[in-house]
Design a protein around this motif. Structure first.
Motif: not given
Length: 827
Positions: A364-382
């Motif tokens: 639960a403590g790292s979910l926020e960081k993971s959410r930000i990273k996932i959104e970055r990967l989902a909406y941006h070109d790698s």
């Protein structure tokens, strides 16, 4: 599926499967034992029956030899005098035969046959009329006559009986002692002694012989007809062909053969008693399965009881050890989903479930960081870090909403790198990726200061840059005053792209093509604006690349029209929408029809007749020109063959050949096939090739053309004077005719330049030994002038417009030519 069911699905089979395997082994062992026991019983019974038959046959053979060697029989056979033979000796012989029959009750009759098959003597204890005395034509006697041994044995039906019997015959060969030299004489055939033995003993064994409780035996002949059976109603029936084949293949094998007999699965054993006589033992297979089925029922009940007891015990254990702790974890997961990243889990166990609870709390403590990273990967070109296609569409949708609300304008710039594939193919994909990243950096640098890149679109004005994929980029200009603003941004992009790209020691020059669509002029939806900008980008590439173009509705309409024509053209050939028109070519001096040019037309259901200049380029781009061109060549040859067979014309037919056909089709084979199929001479076929097509073909294609020309087919250079062919090329090419383009013929009487070109072409043709044809002849004056200049053939509306097959047939019948003879005879 609930956890209880999942665990039961895993655990229960682990216990059930061993029980099933054990039961299967027991069942298989019982079945094998039953099969072995039955096989031994069948083998013993059938061996005994076969031995009994063999013993009777051996005794019969020995008796026949004994009977035939008796002195009375030998004396009777040697006696030639009929009175002495039939009056004195025959009664004694019959008494002797009767004594034999009484001594051996299995023998039904004894016959003495003369060498020609006549029944000379016959004795039987049964009341059977002697119907057949001449046995020379019977199958038994014919085989007996061919027999060269001592004793002949056959299972057959005697002439005066309907019962299957064993007939044992012995040829009687004696030396006549009354001859002058009996010592040197050879024995001669005096007749045959035939003993018929009934097979009642086999019928008794068939009736009493049993295999198990329900098994039995039967005897059949090789044709499959039942001769002996314990059930009298089965006598005379025919075995199925498939069953008979299995019996014959089994032969003397000791193994039981599985087969279906009388609609029941059975095991069969076979013995060959004699030539044409088979003994078959039958045991129903269900009798073997009774014991194994009883064991199977016991195993099934044991397995069922074990499974029920196991399920009850497992359910109780799972509820206490697993289900309750998991419910606590589910509550914690729901709290995390609701936003509580510090849930309390009431578990004190130290097993795997307790460790899982601690893992949930740490996760639960790292979910926020993971959410930000996932959104970055989902909406941006790698690769470039720019928003991807999904984000770009979302941004554009938001921009359209803002522009519609403020009654403003916006623009979409669609960018594509020019010749990017060449960079990947020559320098590698790694350099290509670096080029894309550098391009993204340059595009970012040329935007205005207030332009930013992010997922959410703020309320203030901003432009968005995104990469759609591959080497495609899109720039969204959220607020512009007019199209000039979009043009200025595009110009800055083109200018900065002119600068070289440096990657290590490599210096690359690249450019891009830009398509621009405007809101709301070119569309009001996301897909419409992207599609229009994409179409404008392709228009920019067609304009030479390294430029920008605004979306043009007329250009897009032309593209869509081409796509529609291409789609309909793909079905035109199979739907018989293509049609050939024919225009005659006449000899300039005589006016005689010497040729017909085949002209392709498309009778489209939507638009009617479509001229070839509209659909031929589309066919060449799509590759459809290959099947269409081959169809034109074959159809023109076929139609000329029809006209020639009807006696309408002996002219040649001229067919246009495209450059793609020259490059990719085996024209030599196709031309040979057309000539052969339609009975045409090579001189009756002419292939027309444009100057432009000749300039594009490979050298080996010229060799194919030369091979066609050597066969006698004419190669004609069409539209001569409009291309770029040189005189040296004309000399090298296998050309037999030049066709003057109608553009020169049309104004030759009013334009001195066109007249000079026509005269020069005719002079060139005559000098090179080539024939000449003038297209587009429309007036008598043009025909007269061309004739005076030495043109060989004329073609045009003055002679006849292109006509469909039916009208051209009538034209050829009438032989009428719309050319005044005076115009052709002035010379």
């Amino acid at each position: 599926m609930r956890l209880h069911a999942k665990i039961l699905l895993v655990v229960v089979p682990l216990a059930v499967i061993p029980l099933l395997i054990l039961g299967w082994f027991a069942h298989d062992q019982m079945h094998s034992t039953a099969v072995e026991r039955s096989s031994s019983q069948i083998t013993t019974l059938m061996d005994q029956m076969a031995y009994n038959f063999q013993r009777h046959r051996d005794v019969a053979e020995a008796n026949v030899e004994l009977f035939a060697g008796s002195s009375l029989m030998r004396t009777y056979a040697l006696t030639q005098d009929e009175d002495e033979r039939y009056v004195l000796m025959l009664p004694s012989l019959m008494k002797l035969f009767s004594s034999y029959l009484r001594a051996y009750p299995d023998y039904s009759e004894i016959r003495y046959l003369l060498p020609d098959g006549y029944e000379d003597a016959r004795t039987t204890l049964m009341r059977v009329p002697n119907v057949t005395e001449e046995e020379g034509d019977t199958l038994f006697f014919q085989e007996l006559r061919r027999f060269d041994g001592e004793t002949f044995v056959q299972v057959s039906t005697p002439p005066d009986s309907s019962a299957i019997s064993l007939q044992v015959a012995r040829p009687i060969r004696l030396i006549d002692l009354t001859t002058q030299d009996p010592l040197n004489s050879k024995p001669t055939l005096r007749g045959y002694l035939v003993v018929t033995m009934a097979l009642d003993f086999m019928a008794e064994q068939i009736a009493t012989g049993r295999i198990g409780k329900n098994g039995y035996t039967l005897i059949v002949n090789e044709a499959g007809r039942v001769l002996f059976h314990q059930d009298p109603s089965r006598l005379g029936q025919q075995l199925p062909a498939s069953l008979l084949n299995k019996v014959l293949e089994a032969g003397e094998s000791k193994q039981l053969v599985p087969a279906s007999y009388q609609e029941a699965d059975s095991l069969l054993a076979t013995r060959r008693l004699h030539e044409g006589l088979l003994l078959i033992g039958v045991l129903p297979e269900w009798e073997l399965l009774e014991e194994s089925q009883r064991l199977g029922n016991i195993v099934a009940w044991v397995i069922l009881g074990t499974v029920v007891l196991m399920i009850i015990v497992l359910l109780i254990a799972m509820n206490f050890l697993m289900v309750y702790p998991l419910r606590q974890l589910m509550v914690a997961v729901r709290e995390i989903g609701d936003g509580n990243l510090a849930p309390k889990i009431a578990l004190s166990t130290k097993d795997e479930l307790g460790q899982l609870a601690m893992s949930f709390q740490g996760m639960a403590g790292s979910l926020e960081k993971s959410r930000i990273k996932i959104e970055r990967l989902a909406y941006h070109d790698s690769l470039t870090g720019l928003p991807n296609r999904f984000q770009a569409h979302e941004n554009l949708h938001h921009m359209i909403s803002l522009a519609r609300r403020d009654n403003g304008k916006m623009a979409v710039l669609f960018l594509d790198l020019d010749n990017f594939k060449r960079v990947n193919d020559t320098l590698g994909h790694q350099v290509g990726d670096q080029l894309l990243k550098e391009m993204a950096a340059r595009l970012t640098s040329v935007r205005r200061e207030e332009d930013v890149i992010h997922r959410e679109i703020p309320q203030n004005t901003s432009d968005v840059l995104a990469r759609l994929g591959g080497d495609e980029f899109v720039v969204l200009l959220s607020r512009i005053n007019n199209s000039k603003d979009a043009a200025r941004v595009s110009s800055r992009i083109l200018d900065i792209m002119k600068l070289p790209f440096h990657f290590g020691d490599k210096e690359i020059y690249s450019s891009c093509s830009i398509g621009i669509s405007l809101f709301p002029d070119d569309g009001t939806k996301v897909d419409d604006l992207i599609k229009c900008a994409d179409a404008a980008m392709y228009q920019a590439k067609e304009q030479g690349r390294n430029n920008f173009q605004f979306y043009s509705a007329s250009y897009n309409l032309a593209v869509f029209e081409q796509i529609s024509l291409d789609s309909r053209l793909r079905h035109a050939l199979s739907n018989n929408e293509l049609e050939l028109y024919y225009q005659p070519l006449v000899q300039a001096r005589t006016g005689k029809i010497v040729g017909l040019e085949a002209l392709l037309r498309w009778n489209d259901p939507l638009e009617g007749i479509i001229p070839p200049d509209r659909f031929i380029p589309i066919a060449e781009d799509s590759g459809l020109i290959l099947p269409i061109g081959e169809w034109v060549l074959r159809e023109a040859g076929r139609q000329l063959g029809v006209w020639q067979a009807a006696g309408f014309t002996d002219a040649f037919v001229s067919v246009n050949i495209s450059a793609i056909q020259l490059q990719r089709q085996d024209l030599v084979t196709i031309v040979d096939q057309v000539l052969k199929d339609n009975g045409l001479y090579p001189r009756q076929l002419e292939l027309e090739i444009t100057e432009t097509a000749l300039m594009k073909i490979r050298p080996e294609v010229i060799g194919d053309l030369d091979a066609i020309r050597q066969k006698g087919v004419t190669i004609s250079l069409d539209d001569f004077g409009t291309g770029y062919s040189s005189l040296s090329l004309l000399q090298e090419l296998p050309i037999g005719k030049l066709k003057i383009d109608k553009g020169f013929v049309r104004d030759m009487l009013v334009d001195p330049k066109d007249a000079a070109i026509v005269s020069a072409v005719l002079f060139i043709a005559k000098s090179l030994g080539l024939r000449s044809t003038a297209e587009g002849v429309e007036t008598p004056e043009q025909a007269a002038r061309l004739t005076e200049e030495g043109c060989d053939q004329l073609q045009g509306y003055l002679l006849s417009r292109p006509l469909p097959v039916s009208e051209m047939t009538r034209f050829l019948k009438s032989r009428k030519i719309n050319v005044p003879h005076s115009a052709l005879e002035r010379h």
